[in-house]
Each structure stands twice: as structure tokens, then as C-alpha cells.
Design a protein around this motif. Structure first.
Motif, mmCIF file in Angstrom:
data_model
loop_
_atom_site.group_PDB
_atom_site.id
_atom_site.type_symbol
_atom_site.label_atom_id
_atom_site.label_comp_id
_atom_site.label_asym_id
_atom_site.label_seq_id
_atom_site.Cartn_x
_atom_site.Cartn_y
_atom_site.Cartn_z
ATOM 1 N N THR A 124 -27.578 -116.228 -35.779
ATOM 2 C CA THR A 124 -26.428 -115.828 -34.961
ATOM 3 C C THR A 124 -25.890 -117.040 -34.211
ATOM 4 O OG1 THR A 124 -27.823 -115.267 -33.068
ATOM 5 C CG2 THR A 124 -27.357 -113.506 -34.651
ATOM 6 N N ALA A 125 -24.702 -116.887 -33.669
ATOM 7 C CA ALA A 125 -24.121 -117.955 -32.849
ATOM 8 C C ALA A 125 -24.708 -117.831 -31.450
ATOM 9 C CB ALA A 125 -22.608 -117.824 -32.810
ATOM 10 N N HIS A 126 -25.624 -118.733 -31.110
ATOM 11 C CA HIS A 126 -26.297 -118.671 -29.813
ATOM 12 C C HIS A 126 -25.401 -119.253 -28.720
ATOM 13 C CE1 HIS A 126 -29.934 -117.548 -31.926
ATOM 14 N NE2 HIS A 126 -29.711 -118.554 -32.757
ATOM 15 N N LYS A 127 -25.665 -118.830 -27.506
ATOM 16 C CA LYS A 127 -24.879 -119.339 -26.388
ATOM 17 C C LYS A 127 -25.386 -120.738 -26.028
ATOM 18 C CE LYS A 127 -23.022 -118.391 -21.832
ATOM 19 N NZ LYS A 127 -23.012 -117.553 -20.643
ATOM 20 N N GLU A 128 -24.883 -121.715 -26.747
ATOM 21 C CA GLU A 128 -25.354 -123.094 -26.579
ATOM 22 C C GLU A 128 -24.999 -123.654 -25.206
ATOM 23 O OE1 GLU A 128 -25.153 -127.324 -28.999
ATOM 24 O OE2 GLU A 128 -24.031 -125.593 -29.708
ATOM 25 N N THR A 129 -23.975 -123.079 -24.564
ATOM 26 C CA THR A 129 -23.539 -123.593 -23.268
ATOM 27 C C THR A 129 -24.328 -122.995 -22.116
ATOM 28 O OG1 THR A 129 -21.817 -121.897 -23.186
ATOM 29 C CG2 THR A 129 -21.201 -124.053 -24.065
ATOM 30 N N GLY A 130 -25.299 -122.140 -22.424
ATOM 31 C CA GLY A 130 -26.090 -121.530 -21.373
ATOM 32 C C GLY A 130 -26.856 -122.567 -20.571
ATOM 33 N N HIS A 131 -26.983 -122.346 -19.260
ATOM 34 C CA HIS A 131 -27.710 -123.254 -18.387
ATOM 35 C C HIS A 131 -28.882 -122.517 -17.754
ATOM 36 C CE1 HIS A 131 -24.818 -126.517 -18.658
ATOM 37 N NE2 HIS A 131 -23.860 -125.624 -18.530
ATOM 38 N N PHE A 132 -29.864 -123.282 -17.335
ATOM 39 C CA PHE A 132 -31.068 -122.689 -16.773
ATOM 40 C C PHE A 132 -30.751 -121.762 -15.605
ATOM 41 C CE2 PHE A 132 -34.463 -122.767 -13.606
ATOM 42 C CZ PHE A 132 -35.533 -122.297 -14.353
ATOM 43 N N MET A 133 -29.838 -122.174 -14.733
ATOM 44 C CA MET A 133 -29.544 -121.367 -13.547
ATOM 45 C C MET A 133 -29.005 -119.990 -13.926
ATOM 46 S SD MET A 133 -30.624 -123.310 -11.243
ATOM 47 C CE MET A 133 -30.105 -122.420 -9.785
ATOM 48 N N GLU A 134 -28.301 -119.908 -15.054
ATOM 49 C CA GLU A 134 -27.767 -118.622 -15.499
ATOM 50 C C GLU A 134 -28.886 -117.700 -15.977
ATOM 51 O OE1 GLU A 134 -25.095 -119.696 -18.557
ATOM 52 O OE2 GLU A 134 -23.525 -120.422 -17.217
ATOM 53 N N THR A 135 -29.992 -118.296 -16.459
ATOM 54 C CA THR A 135 -31.079 -117.483 -17.019
ATOM 55 C C THR A 135 -31.887 -116.775 -15.937
ATOM 56 O OG1 THR A 135 -32.742 -119.246 -16.999
ATOM 57 C CG2 THR A 135 -31.276 -119.141 -18.902
ATOM 58 N N GLN A 136 -31.701 -117.157 -14.666
ATOM 59 C CA GLN A 136 -32.441 -116.476 -13.605
ATOM 60 C C GLN A 136 -32.015 -115.017 -13.486
ATOM 61 O OE1 GLN A 136 -33.351 -118.971 -9.946
ATOM 62 N NE2 GLN A 136 -31.670 -120.152 -10.814
ATOM 63 N N GLN A 137 -30.751 -114.767 -13.790
ATOM 64 C CA GLN A 137 -30.263 -113.392 -13.748
ATOM 65 C C GLN A 137 -30.356 -112.711 -15.118
ATOM 66 O OE1 GLN A 137 -28.375 -115.959 -12.161
ATOM 67 N NE2 GLN A 137 -29.457 -115.320 -10.298
ATOM 68 N N ASN A 138 -30.355 -113.508 -16.174
ATOM 69 C CA ASN A 138 -30.365 -112.934 -17.524
ATOM 70 C C ASN A 138 -31.248 -113.805 -18.420
ATOM 71 O OD1 ASN A 138 -29.905 -111.806 -20.004
ATOM 72 N ND2 ASN A 138 -27.669 -112.037 -19.957
ATOM 73 N N THR A 139 -32.528 -113.448 -18.497
ATOM 74 C CA THR A 139 -33.485 -114.269 -19.247
ATOM 75 C C THR A 139 -33.207 -114.258 -20.745
ATOM 76 O OG1 THR A 139 -35.032 -112.404 -19.313
ATOM 77 C CG2 THR A 139 -35.329 -114.020 -17.540
ATOM 78 N N ALA A 140 -32.428 -113.282 -21.233
ATOM 79 C CA ALA A 140 -32.095 -113.257 -22.657
ATOM 80 C C ALA A 140 -31.281 -114.493 -23.048
ATOM 81 C CB ALA A 140 -31.313 -111.987 -23.001
ATOM 82 N N LEU A 141 -30.520 -115.033 -22.086
ATOM 83 C CA LEU A 141 -29.748 -116.248 -22.361
ATOM 84 C C LEU A 141 -30.673 -117.403 -22.722
ATOM 85 C CD1 LEU A 141 -27.051 -116.205 -19.515
ATOM 86 C CD2 LEU A 141 -26.701 -115.715 -21.945
ATOM 87 N N GLU A 142 -31.802 -117.489 -22.013
ATOM 88 C CA GLU A 142 -32.741 -118.568 -22.291
ATOM 89 C C GLU A 142 -33.351 -118.411 -23.683
ATOM 90 O OE1 GLU A 142 -35.325 -121.312 -19.648
ATOM 91 O OE2 GLU A 142 -36.140 -119.292 -19.510
ATOM 92 N N GLN A 143 -33.622 -117.190 -24.075
ATOM 93 C CA GLN A 143 -34.142 -116.960 -25.424
ATOM 94 C C GLN A 143 -33.136 -117.421 -26.472
ATOM 95 O OE1 GLN A 143 -35.295 -112.770 -25.519
ATOM 96 N NE2 GLN A 143 -37.422 -113.396 -25.208
ATOM 97 N N HIS A 144 -31.856 -117.205 -26.209
ATOM 98 C CA HIS A 144 -30.820 -117.645 -27.149
ATOM 99 C C HIS A 144 -30.784 -119.170 -27.250
ATOM 100 C CE1 HIS A 144 -28.627 -114.177 -28.690
ATOM 101 N NE2 HIS A 144 -28.859 -113.574 -27.537
ATOM 102 N N VAL A 145 -30.950 -119.843 -26.112
ATOM 103 C CA VAL A 145 -30.946 -121.315 -26.121
ATOM 104 C C VAL A 145 -32.086 -121.843 -26.989
ATOM 105 C CG1 VAL A 145 -31.307 -123.384 -24.711
ATOM 106 C CG2 VAL A 145 -29.800 -121.565 -23.888
#
Length: 644
Positions: free
Chosen positions: A572-593
Motif C-alpha cells: 500500500t501507499a504508506h504515509k511516508e510524511t508521518g512524523h514521530f510526534m503524530e504517532t503519539q495520538q495515532n500509533t498506526a501511523l508509526e506502523q505505516h512508516v
């Protein structure tokens, strides 16, 4: 035509005024740029008897361990028995515990033939540069094309001499004998290996080579020739002939112990090793959120000039250098709190150095100035001696502890102790802050046999660290740990080293551990990610991965390839622009990274963790897949053995 000429002249005049204003600004800014402190953001070392990391080195210093010992058995194989058994200077030295012929040639893009014709000093320097970058939090493969400088100190060409002896009997001429042994290639090959495009300069000023290299690196940073710099030196004892030559100068100890400043001092003992530090301007280090161990306040280099002899220490030249550097560092009135002296343990050199210090330091100073030297622990590392003392002083500032000096029992009668405020600590002691001097300061001296002197002043760096993020997060949060290696066997070695670390430090903060490990690792073909909420779970997954030699059984919490990713994250197209600070509220973003990384996406880890204020801690370095490339013992040694 005349109108156009007037326009041209007006335009030229305008441009000239703009250029003058630009140059004036540069001149006005220059003094500040040239005095900005330099931050020490990383360091690595390979020192005698297994002091192979800054942590292990510090433990040896704090515990006052004697790192001098017998010649490694492998190196005795091709030394005539009469040569070493009857010569007191060859009995012991500061030798590395590791096999100095070991090298991960594939990692550094060497062919086997090239590796075996390359000086082990160059090979060791490459490995320690790699480890220093990781210690600073930079993936060693992530600085290609950067304005990073490399400044290297070296002084002995024993391997080149041995190759020359082999060529005489074999007529085997090889172009790698040049690139593998020329001094310029020590820094040049490192720049090539890491893709640096800043200055690459090798320095040989004998015993002061590595401290001069650090001085050159600071000047390169101050002059904007580079934006980051690696500096240090290397020294290996490859031939007994050099020891015999040094003994002819009457500077070696017959009992192979460096008793600096002591009445029984009778010379130095030779040692080997390598040290590298990573440096940046303080403003740049703060901007980039780099770890900062200590600050370089001022540096300087001079020459002894017309001394009593070309190899004799010259007190007036040393005094001139120290005064200049102390003045630049702003401590001319009081001097530093601690001095890491050159202190080789010679009857002439030590009294000259200490009496010079006594003359410079104020008699009215309330606090003692402590003086020591790492040479009492592991001998004189020659081209790497300066960086060894530099790393010792940096660690002392960082831990606020002054290591005790070995072999100091009776003060030398040739030193004016009663007129001084200096003290040689016999035991490790807490470094009390001076009420008048502010921040703790340390100075390092390195005086070359060639007459080239170097001196550097350091200052402690202190800052309030934010509380660990882990305390404010969901206790069930899973922390990612990415591992990468050239093959599965190498990957296993990374897991084993990391498991040993976690077992040793079970209370380590998971946020700092995850950040420190992930931000400093290079990318290779094999990629895996482990997800764990605490050190206990992390250790369980690591041990399961280590035990599964087939690498086919699914292990909960381990992603070994795309097939181990959750179904919704595959291809899938992962959210490559995700940042660590964003993952504090949504840990799924970190899994995508991390899923994107597993599937081949290039992640800028510095950018990912930007703004997190996570604290960099020491973690295990990449485990090299070394092979033995012992050309001299294998070919020349066999021939020499047959001649006996």
C-alpha cells in the motif's frame, strides 16, 4: 552607445556596493564564527584489552585498570625468539584484544585482494569512523554528498615496509600497495567509503598527530570548510623493529609501565588503538538536536623550534601555546580544572611539562588543578595518544568524575610541587564544581616527538533534559526497533548484541532506546522490525528470533519481510510524511512508516524524529562480519620462517 555605457557603469557600481556590504558583514561576523564552541556529538574507540567502546573505556578508567599486557600470541609466531625474549622493551605493551587483521571487506567495498594489501591501520580507522557516526546518531550510509570533513592522524608505515620486503623476494607488484598504505588514503578512503565531500586530510606530527587532527577539524568547522567533521587517529604495533628503534632513543621503560610524574619514572611503554570523535558547531548541533557530550572552547598548535634537540621537549614553547589557548578559552586567569597531560613517563619530559604548568597556573587559585594521563593505563598510543586523552577528558566532564592515575606513588623530585596548586589524583574522585570558575573545564596536551605541540580546552555541557516521553504514553504502546544487515547471518549478530545489551540494562527507557537504535542504523538488503512494549517483551522476541535459525517460523512482534506485515499494510501507499510526534495520538501511523521501510522506502530518520526531544543514549554498534586478512603473516611470515 554612451547611454548604455552609463547604465552599465551604474549597474557595476551598484553591484560593487552590494559586494562591499556583503564582505563587511562577513568580516563583522567572522570573530563570532571563529570563537563559537564546537560540540562533541559522537565518539568511538578501540583501545587495549577490550576497551572497545567509550562505555568500556570509561569503566576501565574509573576502575583504574592496567590495560598493558603481553604481546598477543599470534603476533609472536613470526618474531625470532631471541628478539623478544631477551629484550625488556618487547615484553609487554598496550595491545588490542581483537585480531587486528579482521575486517568486514564487503561492507566497505573492498575485494579480498585489496583488503589483504591494505594497512590494518586503515581498516581499523574505517570501522571506528562507522561506530563514531552511529554514536552521534547518524546512519553511516546517510551522509553521502554531505560537507563532512575527515581529519586523520597516523605516523607509522610498518605494513608498507613489510610489503616492500615481500616485493623484493616475490617481485609481486600490486597497485593496492599504494592505495592501501599511502598516508593520504587514510582520510581519503574514509571519505570515499562514506561519500563525504568535505576536506579529507591526513596528519603526521608523530605523537601529537591525532590532537593536531582535532585542531584542524575545529578550524575547518570555524572556516565553514565543512559542516560536520570526524577527527582522530590510529596506531598499531605491527613490527618489533619500531620498538627497538624507539628504545635506542632511551625513552622506553624497561619494566613496560608508564609511571608518569613519579620518582621511579623510567620511560614510556608503547600502545596501540584508534579513536574518532564527531564534531559540529554548537549552533548547528542544537539545531539538529544532536547529543552533546562536551564543548571545545579553544584549540592551538605550535612548534618547539630551536630546542635543546629536535626530539627534546621545549618548556617555553609549551608555555606559549598554553597561554594562547587558555586566553582564547577565557580561562587565562585561573587555568583549567583538570589537565590531561602528555605525561609519557620520561625523566626529562614530565618535569618540563609539569614545571611549565606550575609557572602558568596562579598560585592564589583556591581549587586544586588535577593532572593525569591516560598513558599510565594503557601506554603511549603515539599517533592515537592525543585522541585517547581527548576522549578520556570528555568522558570525565560528562560523568563529573576524575579517574585516578596509575603508578603514582612518590612524586618526582624534579618537579616544584611545593610551589604549585596541581595535584595528581591517586584514586578516582568526584569532580567538584569550582565556585569561581563556573562550568568545569579540562585541557588536553599532546607534544609530538617531531616538536609539534597541540593543546585543546574543553568545557562541560549541561542542559535540562525533558522527562522521558514514555511516562506520558499508553503503557501498552509498542516501540519499534529496526534491524538491517547484508545477510541473515549478519542480522543474527545484530540481534545477539542487542539482546545482550537489553539483558544488561533491563531498566532502560524504551523511548530513548528505540530512538537511539533506529536513528543511527544504515540500510542493507535484510530488513526487520521488532515491536515491544518493554524490555522484557523485547528480550523474548529477540531470543525467539535468534533461536529460529531457519527464519521461516512466524514470531509475534517480529516483521522479517513484507509477508509478516499486517494484511492492511501490504503493498500500500504508506504515509511516508508521518512524523514521530503524530504517532503519539495515532500509533498506526508509526506502523505505516516502518512497514514502508520494510517494503523498500527510504526514510529520513532525522526528519521523522524531529521535534521529539528524545534523548540519545549509547546502544550497541553494528556488528561487523569480519574475516581475517593477514597477508604479511600468511606470505612474508612463512618465507621468513623457512629462512631460519
Amino acid at each position: 552607445m554612451k547611454k548604455n555605457s552609463r547604465i552599465d557603469r551604474a549597474e557595476i557600481l551598484k553591484l560593487a556596493i552590494e559586494e562591499i556590504q556583503r564582505l563587511k558583514k562577513k568580516v563583522n561576523d567572522y570573530p563570532n564564527a571563529s570563537t563559537e564552541p564546537i560540540a562533541i556529538i559522537g565518539m568511538a574507540c578501540r583501545f587495549p584489552k577490550g576497551a572497545s567502546t567509550p562505555g568500556k573505556f570509561w569503566a576501565s578508567l574509573k576502575n583504574q585498570e592496567d590495560l598493558v599486557g603481553p604481546i598477543p600470541e599470534k603476533r609472536l609466531a613470526f618474531i625470532p625468539v631471541d628478539t623478544w625474549k631477551k629484550n625488556p622493551y618487547l615484553q609487554e605493551g598496550g595491545y588490542l584484544k581483537e585480531d587486528i587483521a579482521a575486517f568486514d571487506h564487503r561492507l566497505f567495498r573492498f575485494s579480498p585482494r585489496e583488503a589483504e594489501r591494505t594497512d590494518p591501520q586503515q581498516r581499523l580507522f574505517l570501522k571506528v569512523c562507522w561506530e563514531a557516526l552511529e554514536n552521534a546518531g547518524y546512519p553511516p550510509d546517510g551522509l553521502r554528498g554531505s560537507k563532512t570533513g575527515i581529519y586523520a592522524g597516523i605516523m607509522l608505515m610498518e605494513y608498507m615496509q613489510q610489503l616492500a620486503a615481500y616485493r623484493k623476494i616475490s617481485h609481486d607488484f600490486d597497485p593496492y600497495d599504494i592505495s592501501g598504505n599511502g598516508f593520504s588514503f587514510l582520510s581519503g578512503r574514509a571519505a570515499y567509503a562514506f561519500g563525504f565531500q568535505g576536506p579529507a586530510i591526513t596528519t603526521d606530527t608523530a605523537c601529537s598527530s591525532s590532537l593536531v587532527s582535532i585542531d584542524r577539524a575545529c578550524k575547518g568547522l570555524w572556516m565553514d570548510e565543512c559542516s560536520m567533521a570526524l577527527a582522530g587517529g590510529v596506531n598499531l604495533l605491527l613490527s618489533p623493529e619500531s620498538t627497538l628503534l624507539f628504545s635506542s632513543l632511551d625513552i622506553l621503560s624497561k619494566d613496560c609501565r608508564c609511571k608518569s610524574f613519579d620518582a621511579a619514572a623510567n620511560g614510556t611503554v608503547r600502545g596501540e588503538g584508534c579513536g574518532v570523535v564527531v564534531l559540529k558547531k554548537l549552533s548547528h548541533a542544537l539545531r539538529d538536536k544532536d547529543p552533546i557530550h562536551a564543548l571545545i572552547k579553544a584549540t592551538g598548535v605550535n612548534q618547539s623550534g630551536l630546542a635543546a634537540g629536535p626530539t627534546v621537549p621545549h618548556g617555553p614553547a609549551q608555555a606559549l601555546l598554553l597561554k594562547e589557548v587558555w586566553s582564547k578559552a577565557g580561562i587565562a586567569d585561573i587555568g583549567p580544572d583538570y589537565i590531561e597531560a602528555h605525561g609519557t613517563g620520561t625523566e626529562i619530559g614530565d618535569p618540563i611539562e609539569l614545571n611549565t604548568l606550575i609557572q602558568l597556573l596562579p598560585k592564589h587559585r583556591k581549587n586544586k588543578v588535577f593532572v593525569g594521563t591516560v598513558k599510565t593505563n594503557m601506554g603511549h598510543l603515539e599517533a592515537a595518544a592525543g585522541v585517547a586523552g581527548f576522549i578520556k577528558a570528555t568522558l570525565a566532564l560528562k560523568h563529573k568524575i576524575i579517574p585516578g592515575n596509575l603508578h603514582f606513588n612518590t612524586p618526582s623530585p624534579h618537579v616544584n610541587w611545593d610551589q604549585s596548586c596541581i595535584e595528581v589524583p591517586q584514586h578516582t574522585l568526584a569532580w567538584q564544581a569550582s565556585s569561581t570558575a563556573g562550568m568545569r573545564t579540562a585541557a588536553i596536551s599532546s607534544f609530538g616527538l617531531s616538536g609539534t605541540n597541540a593543546h585543546i580546552v574543553l568545557e562541560e555541557y549541561s542542559t535540562e533534559m525533558p522527562a522521558a516521553l514514555e511516562k506520558h504514553m499508553d503503557e501498552n504502546r509498542k516501540w519499534p526497533f529496526r534491524f538491517s544487515a547484508r545477510n541473515t547471518a549478519a542480522l543474527q549478530q545484530q540481534w545477539i548484541a542487542f539482546a545482550s545489551f537489553v539483558q544488561t540494562y533491563p531498566n532502560v527507557q524504551m523511548d530513548a532506546l528505540s530512538f537511539s537504535h533506529n536513528s543511527s542504523r544504515a540500510d542493507f538488503k535484510e530488513k526487520t522490525v521488532i515491536w515491544a512494549k518493554d524490555s522484557h517483551e523485547l528480550l523474548i522476541i529477540l531470543n525467539a528470533a535468534i533461536a529460529d535459525k531457519t527464519a521461516v517460523h512466524p514470531i509475534k512482534g517480529l516483521w522479517r519481510n513484507s509477508g509478516d506485515l499486517p494484511q492492511e499494510m501490504r503493498n500500500t501507499a504508506h504515509k511516508e510524511t508521518g512524523h514521530f510526534m503524530e504517532t503519539q495520538q495515532n500509533t498506526a501511523l508509526e506502523q505505516h512508516v516502518f512497514a514502508g521501510w520494510i517494503e523498500g522506502e527510504k526514510i529520513d530518520w532525522k526528519a521523522y524524529y524531529k521535534g521529539s526531544n528524545l534523548r540519545k543514549i549509547d546502544v550497541p554498534n553494528y556488528q561487523f562480519s569480519d574475516k581475517i586478512f593477514d597477508f604479511i603473516s600468511g606470505k612474508l611470515g612463512v618465507w621468513q620462517h623457512r629462512q631460519r
